[in-house]
Design a protein around this motif. Structure first.
Motif, PDB file in Angstrom:
ATOM      1  N   THR A   1      42.127  38.605  29.444  1.00 22.52           N
ATOM      2  CA  THR A   1      42.092  40.065  29.589  1.00 22.52           C
ATOM      3  C   THR A   1      41.026  40.496  30.583  1.00 22.52           C
ATOM      4  O   THR A   1      41.247  41.387  31.411  1.00 22.52           O
ATOM      5  CB  THR A   1      41.823  40.714  28.222  1.00 22.52           C
ATOM      6  N   ILE A   2      39.865  39.828  30.506  1.00 24.00           N
ATOM      7  CA  ILE A   2      38.775  40.160  31.427  1.00 24.00           C
ATOM      8  C   ILE A   2      39.168  39.840  32.866  1.00 24.00           C
ATOM      9  O   ILE A   2      38.913  40.619  33.794  1.00 24.00           O
ATOM     10  CB  ILE A   2      37.498  39.400  31.015  1.00 24.00           C
ATOM     11  N   ILE A   3      39.797  38.678  33.068  1.00 23.70           N
ATOM     12  CA  ILE A   3      40.239  38.293  34.421  1.00 23.70           C
ATOM     13  C   ILE A   3      41.227  39.318  34.964  1.00 23.70           C
ATOM     14  O   ILE A   3      41.156  39.708  36.145  1.00 23.70           O
ATOM     15  CB  ILE A   3      40.852  36.881  34.393  1.00 23.70           C
ATOM     16  N   HIS A   4      42.140  39.777  34.119  1.00 15.66           N
ATOM     17  CA  HIS A   4      43.112  40.781  34.544  1.00 15.66           C
ATOM     18  C   HIS A   4      42.403  42.087  34.937  1.00 15.66           C
ATOM     19  O   HIS A   4      42.764  42.709  35.958  1.00 15.66           O
ATOM     20  CB  HIS A   4      44.110  41.034  33.412  1.00 15.66           C
ATOM     21  N   GLN A   5      41.398  42.489  34.150  1.00 19.65           N
ATOM     22  CA  GLN A   5      40.656  43.716  34.480  1.00 19.65           C
ATOM     23  C   GLN A   5      39.856  43.565  35.773  1.00 19.65           C
ATOM     24  O   GLN A   5      39.800  44.483  36.587  1.00 19.65           O
ATOM     25  CB  GLN A   5      39.713  44.072  33.321  1.00 19.65           C
ATOM     26  N   VAL A   6      39.246  42.384  35.952  1.00 23.26           N
ATOM     27  CA  VAL A   6      38.451  42.167  37.162  1.00 23.26           C
ATOM     28  C   VAL A   6      39.339  42.181  38.396  1.00 23.26           C
ATOM     29  O   VAL A   6      38.975  42.743  39.442  1.00 23.26           O
ATOM     30  CB  VAL A   6      37.682  40.831  37.052  1.00 23.26           C
ATOM     31  N   ASN A   7      40.522  41.559  38.305  1.00 26.59           N
ATOM     32  CA  ASN A   7      41.434  41.534  39.457  1.00 26.59           C
ATOM     33  C   ASN A   7      41.921  42.925  39.828  1.00 26.59           C
ATOM     34  O   ASN A   7      42.339  43.150  40.972  1.00 26.59           O
ATOM     35  CB  ASN A   7      42.634  40.629  39.152  1.00 26.59           C
ATOM     36  N   ALA A   8      41.868  43.847  38.875  1.00 27.45           N
ATOM     37  CA  ALA A   8      42.326  45.215  39.155  1.00 27.45           C
ATOM     38  C   ALA A   8      41.250  46.054  39.843  1.00 27.45           C
ATOM     39  O   ALA A   8      41.532  47.163  40.309  1.00 27.45           O
ATOM     40  CB  ALA A   8      42.760  45.902  37.862  1.00 27.45           C
ATOM     41  N   ILE A   9      40.013  45.538  39.927  1.00 22.60           N
ATOM     42  CA  ILE A   9      38.914  46.286  40.549  1.00 22.60           C
ATOM     43  C   ILE A   9      38.870  45.967  42.045  1.00 22.60           C
ATOM     44  O   ILE A   9      38.901  44.796  42.436  1.00 22.60           O
ATOM     45  CB  ILE A   9      37.571  45.936  39.885  1.00 22.60           C
ATOM     46  N   SER A  10      38.789  46.995  42.855  1.00 20.74           N
ATOM     47  CA  SER A  10      38.737  46.851  44.318  1.00 20.74           C
ATOM     48  C   SER A  10      37.765  47.899  44.867  1.00 20.74           C
ATOM     49  O   SER A  10      37.295  48.763  44.129  1.00 20.74           O
ATOM     50  CB  SER A  10      40.131  47.037  44.919  1.00 20.74           C
ATOM     51  N   PRO A  11      37.427  47.827  46.152  1.00 23.67           N
ATOM     52  CA  PRO A  11      36.531  48.849  46.717  1.00 23.67           C
ATOM     53  C   PRO A  11      37.036  50.279  46.542  1.00 23.67           C
ATOM     54  O   PRO A  11      36.256  51.217  46.555  1.00 23.67           O
ATOM     55  CB  PRO A  11      36.476  48.460  48.199  1.00 23.67           C
ATOM     56  N   VAL A  12      38.361  50.423  46.342  1.00 20.37           N
ATOM     57  CA  VAL A  12      38.924  51.770  46.173  1.00 20.37           C
ATOM     58  C   VAL A  12      38.563  52.334  44.802  1.00 20.37           C
ATOM     59  O   VAL A  12      38.281  53.531  44.663  1.00 20.37           O
ATOM     60  CB  VAL A  12      40.456  51.726  46.364  1.00 20.37           C
ATOM     61  N   ASN A  13      38.566  51.476  43.766  1.00 15.31           N
ATOM     62  CA  ASN A  13      38.276  51.941  42.399  1.00 15.31           C
ATOM     63  C   ASN A  13      37.100  51.162  41.820  1.00 15.31           C
ATOM     64  O   ASN A  13      37.152  50.688  40.672  1.00 15.31           O
ATOM     65  CB  ASN A  13      39.515  51.801  41.518  1.00 15.31           C
ATOM     66  N   VAL A  14      36.035  50.998  42.617  1.00 16.74           N
ATOM     67  CA  VAL A  14      34.883  50.208  42.168  1.00 16.74           C
ATOM     68  C   VAL A  14      34.151  50.861  41.005  1.00 16.74           C
ATOM     69  O   VAL A  14      33.314  50.230  40.362  1.00 16.74           O
ATOM     70  CB  VAL A  14      33.918  49.989  43.364  1.00 16.74           C
ATOM     71  N   GLU A  15      34.480  52.102  40.690  1.00 19.47           N
ATOM     72  CA  GLU A  15      33.828  52.770  39.559  1.00 19.47           C
ATOM     73  C   GLU A  15      34.376  52.280  38.208  1.00 19.47           C
ATOM     74  O   GLU A  15      33.787  52.563  37.165  1.00 19.47           O
ATOM     75  CB  GLU A  15      34.013  54.280  39.655  1.00 19.47           C
TER      76      GLU A  15
END
Length: 460
Positions: A188-202
């Motif tokens: 689950t954590i890996i999936h959440q981390v992969n969803a983070i990008s410079p566009v939604n770094v918040e």
């Protein structure tokens, strides 16, 4: 490459298998000792029964043999009983006279004064008991094979092997299952981390249990994301400000050149344009140099060569150089609590970087002072060196005090008093952090004071 789940399963199986083997070997070993002890007890009973019949009841050899057979409710495999007379050095009784030499080979192992002797010979267990009888010394030797105990040990060995094998199989299955459950939150954590990008770094990683190891890892990762978000925000502000700061002088230079080329002008007009271009170019060079200083300070902070620096001498050098460049600047240095030990005046630092730091602070102090004056109060102790730089001038609002060390930030109270780019104090802050120092600012209607505190070389 073996993943964590497989490694955890292997480690779990190996550890518990080692424990199972340890206990299985222990059970087998102590069971063997128990069976041997029990068999020796049976041999002892045979020896005592035989001697009682032979010596106490005065039965003949043939009668003893019959009585021994009648009393033997639990016959021993290959049982042999002999009585050896230590005085005559002969075997005076044997249940198997034809094979009496079997016991004779063990007679040299019998020790005088030792009542009982236990001997292992192949499959045989042999017991010799010393019994004195009316001034004579006799040894009763009984031997036999514990076939029942041997069969029991063989059965126990098979049971233990089967149980350990089954245990290893169950351990592998259960270890794989529980390792998967323990590591399930990682997917689950890996999936959440992969969803983070410079566009939604918040965005931040979420985990229900914040107190376990995975929760602590998530908290650490979220702190890293906070720093990354702050760095990206600073970078955006930096790029926006530098674009604006570079755009103005470049546009102004281009416009003046374009106007000068539209039509021919007098030499005086060209000279005026060149002076204006020179001023704009100087501003652009000054901005570029300060940006390079800021970038070099941030990039090379870990590679700065540190050496003992005497702070009072560095202040004098900075004062002399700054007044040489600006003859209208006045810098006063007041030494209070001057230490007797010169070692207290030293800090571990980089002379060039510290000189840039004081150059920026003193230049700002004189530049924003109506009388172009900066007043320095210097004091030193065994643990720290304190430097305060005061100048008269406009008060900096409290809301701006926390922001003045950010790149390109300029307070409205000072922006109108003098030209600048808002980079100098950012360089000062970074150099202070590199030298493990502290910087503070206090601004009142009387003026502004910057206070620097550095640890002395003895405590660095």
């Amino acid at each position: 490459m073996i993943n964590i789940r497989t490694r955890l399963t292997y480690q779990f199986v190996i550890l518990v298998t080692a424990i199972l083997l340890f206990f299985s070997v222990g059970v087998y070993f102590f069971s063997k000792l128990y069976l041997e002890k029990r068999f020796f007890k049976r041999l002892q009973d045979r020896a005592l029964t035989t001697t009682a019949l032979l010596f106490d009841l005065k039965a003949t050899n043939s009668a003893v043999l019959k009585l021994v057979d009648l009393s033997n409710n639990d016959p021993l495999s290959n049982e042999k009983i002999s009585i050896y007379n230590d005085t005559s050095k002969k075997i005076i009784f044997s249940t198997n006279p034809a094979n009496s030499r079997f016991h004779e080979q063990f007679i040299p192992q019998l020790t005088a004064g030792k009542e009982t002797t236990y001997i292992h010979f192949g499959e045989y267990q042999i017991l010799a008991i010393h019994l004195p009888n009316k001034g004579e010394s006799n040894w009763v030797i009984v031997s036999g094979i514990d076939q029942t105990g041997k069969d029991a040990l063989d059965d126990l060995k098979k049971i233990l092997i089967v149980m350990v094998g089954a245990g290893i199989l169950l351990l592998g299955i259960s270890g794989w299952f529980f390792a998967g459950r323990a590591l399930a939150p990682m997917s689950t954590i890996i999936h959440q981390v992969n969803a983070i990008s410079p566009v939604n770094v918040e965005k931040r990683v979420e985990h229900p249990n914040r107190s376990d190891e995975i929760g602590l890892l998530v908290a650490t990762f979220n702190q890293l994301l906070d720093r990354i978000e702050q760095a990206l925000t600073t970078q955006k502000i930096f790029i926006a400000n530098i674009s604006h700061e570079l755009k103005n002088p470049l546009t102004k230079i281009y416009s003046q050149i374009d106007v000068a080329l539209i039509q021919k002008r007098s030499p005086e007009a060209y000279q005026k344009s060149l002076h204006s271009l020179q001023e704009d170019t100087h501003t652009l060079i000054q901005l570029t140099n300060t940006l390079l200083d800021l970038a070099n300070t941030a990039a090379n902070s870990s590679h700065l060569k540190l050496e003992p620096v005497r702070m009072d001498e560095l202040l004098w050098e900075t004062k002399m150089q700054l007044q040489k460049w600006h003859e209208d600047y006045r810098i006063e240095i007041n030494f209070s609590d001057f230490p007797e030990d010169e070692e207290a005046l030293l800090i571990q630092g980089n002379p060039a970087s510290l000189k840039v730091l004081f150059m920026n602070l003193l230049d700002n102090a004189c530049k924003f002072s109506p009388r172009k004056t900066a007043i320095i109060d210097f004091s030193a102790s065994k643990s720290k060196i304190r430097t305060s730089i005061f100048n008269e001038g406009p008060q900096i609002p409290k809301a701006d005090l926390a922001l003045i060390f950010q790149p390109f930030y300029r307070s409205n109270a000072t922006a109108q008093a003098s030209k600048g780019h808002g980079v100098g104090l950012a360089i000062v802050s970074q150099i202070t952090q590199i030298h493990r120092g502290e910087i503070g600012v206090n601004s009142t209607t009387k003026g502004t004071t910057f206070t620097l505190i550095f640890p002395s070389a003895a405590t660095f």
